[in-house]
Design an enzyme around this catalytic site. Structure first.
Site, PDB file in Angstrom:
ATOM      1  N   GLU A  82     144.392  66.485 -65.748  1.00 34.76           N
ATOM      2  CA  GLU A  82     143.554  66.203 -66.918  1.00 34.76           C
ATOM      3  C   GLU A  82     143.012  67.476 -67.573  1.00 34.76           C
ATOM      4  OE1 GLU A  82     141.838  61.894 -66.800  1.00 34.76           O
ATOM      5  OE2 GLU A  82     140.879  63.053 -65.223  1.00 34.76           O
ATOM      6  N   HIS A 101     134.018  67.433 -65.970  1.00 35.15           N
ATOM      7  CA  HIS A 101     134.584  66.074 -65.910  1.00 35.15           C
ATOM      8  C   HIS A 101     134.482  65.560 -64.478  1.00 35.15           C
ATOM      9  CE1 HIS A 101     137.021  62.569 -66.319  1.00 35.15           C
ATOM     10  NE2 HIS A 101     137.874  63.011 -65.419  1.00 35.15           N
ATOM     11  N   HIS A 103     133.588  61.703 -61.885  1.00 33.78           N
ATOM     12  CA  HIS A 103     133.697  60.241 -61.807  1.00 33.78           C
ATOM     13  C   HIS A 103     132.467  59.666 -61.085  1.00 33.78           C
ATOM     14  CE1 HIS A 103     138.425  60.693 -61.658  1.00 33.78           C
ATOM     15  NE2 HIS A 103     137.908  61.126 -62.794  1.00 33.78           N
ATOM     16  N   HIS A 169     136.475  55.038 -65.628  1.00 26.32           N
ATOM     17  CA  HIS A 169     137.016  56.342 -65.280  1.00 26.32           C
ATOM     18  C   HIS A 169     135.902  57.312 -64.864  1.00 26.32           C
ATOM     19  CE1 HIS A 169     139.719  59.947 -66.751  1.00 26.32           C
ATOM     20  NE2 HIS A 169     139.146  60.174 -65.592  1.00 26.32           N
TER      21      HIS A 169
HETATM   22 ZN   LIG Z   1     139.225  61.845 -64.353  1.00 27.55          ZN
END
Ligand SMILES: [Zn+2]
Length: 242
Positions: A82, A101, A103, A169
Protein backbone atom coordinates in the site's frame (compact mmCIF):
# COMPACT_ATOMS: atom_id res chain seq x y z
CA UNK A 1 23.77 11.88 13.03
CA UNK A 2 22.63 13.26 9.63
CA UNK A 3 19.22 14.85 9.21
CA UNK A 4 18.16 11.84 7.14
CA UNK A 5 19.25 9.40 9.87
CA UNK A 6 17.35 11.47 12.43
CA UNK A 7 14.23 11.36 10.25
CA UNK A 8 14.60 7.60 9.86
CA UNK A 9 14.86 7.20 13.66
CA UNK A 10 11.76 9.38 14.09
CA UNK A 11 9.71 7.28 11.64
CA UNK A 12 10.84 4.12 13.46
CA UNK A 13 9.86 5.65 16.81
CA UNK A 14 6.42 6.51 15.47
CA UNK A 15 5.99 2.89 14.34
CA UNK A 16 7.00 1.52 17.76
CA UNK A 17 4.60 3.88 19.49
CA UNK A 18 1.63 2.96 17.27
CA UNK A 19 2.51 -0.71 17.83
CA UNK A 20 2.75 -0.29 21.59
CA UNK A 21 -0.64 1.45 21.69
CA UNK A 22 -2.16 -1.45 19.71
CA UNK A 23 -3.30 0.82 16.89
CA UNK A 24 -2.57 -1.97 14.47
CA UNK A 25 -2.04 -5.71 14.56
CA UNK A 26 0.91 -7.86 13.60
CA UNK A 27 2.98 -6.26 10.81
CA UNK A 28 0.06 -4.28 9.29
CA UNK A 29 0.48 -0.57 8.83
CA UNK A 30 3.30 1.79 8.00
CA UNK A 31 4.61 5.27 8.67
CA UNK A 32 6.46 7.34 6.08
CA UNK A 33 8.16 10.73 5.82
CA UNK A 34 9.03 12.89 2.83
CA UNK A 35 12.77 13.30 2.20
CA UNK A 36 13.04 17.10 1.93
CA UNK A 37 13.81 18.35 -1.56
CA UNK A 38 13.61 14.94 -3.25
CA UNK A 39 10.85 12.91 -4.88
CA UNK A 40 11.53 10.13 -2.38
CA UNK A 41 10.20 8.99 0.95
CA UNK A 42 11.33 6.96 3.95
CA UNK A 43 8.82 4.22 4.75
CA UNK A 44 8.45 1.23 7.03
CA UNK A 45 9.11 -1.83 4.87
CA UNK A 46 7.27 -5.12 4.45
CA UNK A 47 8.77 -8.34 3.10
CA UNK A 48 10.34 -11.55 4.45
CA UNK A 49 12.52 -9.74 7.01
CA UNK A 50 9.86 -7.27 8.15
CA UNK A 51 9.15 -6.40 11.78
CA UNK A 52 5.79 -5.77 13.46
CA UNK A 53 5.29 -2.07 14.16
CA UNK A 54 6.03 -2.50 17.88
CA UNK A 55 9.54 -3.76 17.08
CA UNK A 56 10.59 -1.50 14.20
CA UNK A 57 14.13 -0.06 14.20
CA UNK A 58 15.80 2.29 11.73
CA UNK A 59 16.84 -0.76 9.67
CA UNK A 60 13.15 -1.39 8.81
CA UNK A 61 12.84 2.05 7.22
CA UNK A 62 13.68 1.92 3.50
CA UNK A 63 13.88 4.61 0.82
CA UNK A 64 11.27 4.52 -1.93
CA UNK A 65 10.70 6.78 -4.96
CA UNK A 66 7.39 8.40 -5.95
CA UNK A 67 6.63 5.40 -8.19
CA UNK A 68 6.69 3.20 -5.07
CA UNK A 69 9.97 1.48 -6.01
CA UNK A 70 12.60 0.73 -3.38
CA UNK A 71 15.79 2.67 -4.07
CA UNK A 72 17.69 1.91 -0.84
CA UNK A 73 17.35 -0.57 2.02
CA UNK A 74 18.35 -4.02 3.19
CA UNK A 75 17.66 -7.18 1.19
CA UNK A 76 14.55 -8.92 2.49
CA UNK A 77 12.77 -5.60 2.87
CA UNK A 78 10.42 -4.29 0.19
CA UNK A 79 7.93 -1.47 -0.38
CA UNK A 80 4.63 -2.12 1.35
CA UNK A 81 1.84 -3.17 -1.01
CA UNK A 82 0.00 0.00 0.00
CA UNK A 83 2.91 2.36 -0.64
CA UNK A 84 0.54 4.17 -3.05
CA UNK A 85 -1.44 5.61 -0.11
CA UNK A 86 1.75 7.45 0.79
CA UNK A 87 3.17 8.39 -2.62
CA UNK A 88 -0.10 9.89 -3.81
CA UNK A 89 -0.52 12.05 -0.72
CA UNK A 90 3.04 13.39 -1.09
CA UNK A 91 2.54 14.00 -4.82
CA UNK A 92 -0.75 15.86 -4.42
CA UNK A 93 -0.23 17.68 -1.09
CA UNK A 94 2.97 19.72 -0.70
CA UNK A 95 1.98 20.43 2.93
CA UNK A 96 2.25 16.76 3.88
CA UNK A 97 5.59 15.66 5.36
CA UNK A 98 4.42 12.48 7.12
CA UNK A 99 1.77 9.83 6.46
CA UNK A 100 0.55 7.19 8.91
CA UNK A 101 -1.54 4.20 7.84
CA UNK A 102 -2.78 1.76 10.50
CA UNK A 103 -5.73 -0.57 11.21
CA UNK A 104 -7.16 0.43 14.62
CA UNK A 105 -9.91 -1.99 15.58
CA UNK A 106 -12.32 0.45 17.24
CA UNK A 107 -12.17 2.95 14.38
CA UNK A 108 -12.76 0.15 11.89
CA UNK A 109 -15.97 -0.75 13.78
CA UNK A 110 -17.31 2.74 13.09
CA UNK A 111 -16.49 2.49 9.39
CA UNK A 112 -18.30 -0.85 9.20
CA UNK A 113 -21.44 0.41 10.96
CA UNK A 114 -21.58 3.79 9.15
CA UNK A 115 -21.75 5.51 12.52
CA UNK A 116 -20.30 9.03 12.72
CA UNK A 117 -17.78 9.92 15.41
CA UNK A 118 -19.56 12.55 17.51
CA UNK A 119 -17.96 15.46 19.37
CA UNK A 120 -18.62 14.11 22.87
CA UNK A 121 -15.88 15.93 24.79
CA UNK A 122 -14.21 19.30 25.01
CA UNK A 123 -11.70 19.90 27.79
CA UNK A 124 -10.91 16.18 27.98
CA UNK A 125 -8.88 16.56 24.75
CA UNK A 126 -9.37 19.81 22.79
CA UNK A 127 -7.18 18.74 19.86
CA UNK A 128 -9.15 15.49 19.56
CA UNK A 129 -12.33 17.56 19.42
CA UNK A 130 -10.80 19.83 16.75
CA UNK A 131 -9.99 16.82 14.62
CA UNK A 132 -13.67 15.79 14.57
CA UNK A 133 -14.95 19.34 14.06
CA UNK A 134 -12.55 19.97 11.15
CA UNK A 135 -14.02 16.83 9.61
CA UNK A 136 -12.74 13.43 8.61
CA UNK A 137 -12.60 12.13 5.06
CA UNK A 138 -14.03 8.74 4.15
CA UNK A 139 -12.73 6.22 1.65
CA UNK A 140 -15.72 3.98 0.91
CA UNK A 141 -13.82 1.03 -0.56
CA UNK A 142 -12.36 -1.85 1.47
CA UNK A 143 -9.61 -2.93 -0.93
CA UNK A 144 -5.86 -2.68 -0.35
CA UNK A 145 -4.63 0.50 -2.04
CA UNK A 146 -2.06 -1.42 -4.05
CA UNK A 147 -1.64 0.39 -7.38
CA UNK A 148 -1.37 3.87 -8.87
CA UNK A 149 -5.06 4.07 -9.82
CA UNK A 150 -6.24 3.19 -6.33
CA UNK A 151 -3.64 5.53 -4.82
CA UNK A 152 -5.00 8.41 -6.88
CA UNK A 153 -8.59 7.50 -5.99
CA UNK A 154 -7.68 7.34 -2.31
CA UNK A 155 -5.86 10.71 -2.35
CA UNK A 156 -8.91 12.31 -4.01
CA UNK A 157 -11.19 10.85 -1.33
CA UNK A 158 -8.93 12.12 1.47
CA UNK A 159 -8.70 15.62 -0.06
CA UNK A 160 -7.02 18.10 2.27
CA UNK A 161 -8.16 16.45 5.51
CA UNK A 162 -5.90 15.48 8.39
CA UNK A 163 -7.30 11.97 8.52
CA UNK A 164 -9.34 9.54 6.46
CA UNK A 165 -11.53 6.65 7.60
CA UNK A 166 -11.17 3.64 5.30
CA UNK A 167 -14.17 1.36 5.29
CA UNK A 168 -13.53 -2.11 6.77
CA UNK A 169 -9.83 -1.36 6.65
CA UNK A 170 -8.26 1.34 8.83
CA UNK A 171 -7.18 4.95 8.86
CA UNK A 172 -4.67 7.24 7.21
CA UNK A 173 -3.45 10.45 8.81
CA UNK A 174 -1.21 13.07 7.27
CA UNK A 175 0.59 16.03 8.78
CA UNK A 176 3.34 18.64 8.58
CA UNK A 177 5.69 16.43 10.62
CA UNK A 178 5.97 12.91 12.05
CA UNK A 179 4.90 13.96 15.53
CA UNK A 180 1.65 15.61 14.43
CA UNK A 181 0.57 12.89 11.99
CA UNK A 182 1.22 10.25 14.66
CA UNK A 183 -0.71 12.14 17.34
CA UNK A 184 -3.62 12.59 14.90
CA UNK A 185 -3.84 8.80 14.49
CA UNK A 186 -3.76 8.33 18.28
CA UNK A 187 -6.41 11.01 18.89
CA UNK A 188 -8.66 9.61 16.21
CA UNK A 189 -8.44 6.22 17.88
CA UNK A 190 -9.19 7.80 21.28
CA UNK A 191 -12.28 9.51 19.80
CA UNK A 192 -13.51 6.16 18.47
CA UNK A 193 -12.91 4.38 21.79
CA UNK A 194 -14.85 7.04 23.72
CA UNK A 195 -17.70 7.08 21.17
CA UNK A 196 -17.87 3.28 21.33
CA UNK A 197 -17.80 3.02 25.12
CA UNK A 198 -20.28 5.89 25.54
CA UNK A 199 -22.73 4.15 23.21
CA UNK A 200 -22.42 0.96 25.27
CA UNK A 201 -23.08 2.91 28.45
CA UNK A 202 -26.13 4.80 27.23
CA UNK A 203 -27.14 7.53 24.88
CA UNK A 204 -24.15 9.77 24.08
CA UNK A 205 -24.93 13.45 23.59
CA UNK A 206 -22.65 15.78 21.63
CA UNK A 207 -21.40 18.80 23.58
CA UNK A 208 -23.00 22.19 22.81
CA UNK A 209 -22.00 24.28 19.79
CA UNK A 210 -21.04 27.07 22.18
CA UNK A 211 -18.55 24.80 23.97
CA UNK A 212 -17.25 23.43 20.67
CA UNK A 213 -16.53 27.00 19.50
CA UNK A 214 -14.73 27.89 22.74
CA UNK A 215 -12.60 24.73 22.89
CA UNK A 216 -11.72 24.54 19.19
CA UNK A 217 -10.70 28.22 19.25
CA UNK A 218 -8.39 27.50 22.20
CA UNK A 219 -6.73 24.53 20.56
CA UNK A 220 -5.75 26.41 17.40
CA UNK A 221 -2.84 28.72 16.77
CA UNK A 222 0.27 28.87 18.92
CA UNK A 223 -0.96 26.49 21.57
CA UNK A 224 -1.34 23.79 18.91
CA UNK A 225 2.45 23.44 18.50
CA UNK A 226 2.95 23.40 22.27
CA UNK A 227 0.41 20.61 22.65
CA UNK A 228 2.00 18.57 19.88
CA UNK A 229 5.41 18.91 21.57
CA UNK A 230 4.13 17.99 25.02
CA UNK A 231 2.02 15.12 23.68
CA UNK A 232 5.00 13.74 21.83
CA UNK A 233 7.20 14.01 24.96
CA UNK A 234 4.62 12.04 26.91
CA UNK A 235 4.52 9.22 24.38
CA UNK A 236 8.31 9.10 24.08
CA UNK A 237 8.46 8.57 27.82
CA UNK A 238 5.82 5.90 27.54
CA UNK A 239 8.18 4.06 25.24
CA UNK A 240 10.94 4.70 27.75
CA UNK A 241 12.98 6.39 25.07
CA UNK A 242 13.39 9.88 26.43
ZN1 LIG B 1 -4.01 -1.16 5.18
Amino acid sequence: MSDLSKLRELVALSCRLLGKLNLTKEPSGHVSARIPGEDKILIKARGPDESGLRFVTARDIITVDFAGKKVAGDDGLESPQEVFIHTWLYKTRPDVQCVVHVHPLTVVLFTICNKPLQPLYGAYDPSGLRLLVDGLATYPRSVTVSDEKLGEEFAQAMGNKQACLMRGHGITSAGPNVEEATLTAIKLNDAAVINYQASLLGNPQPISQEDIDVMVGKSRGRSQGVHVASGWRYYRKLLDED
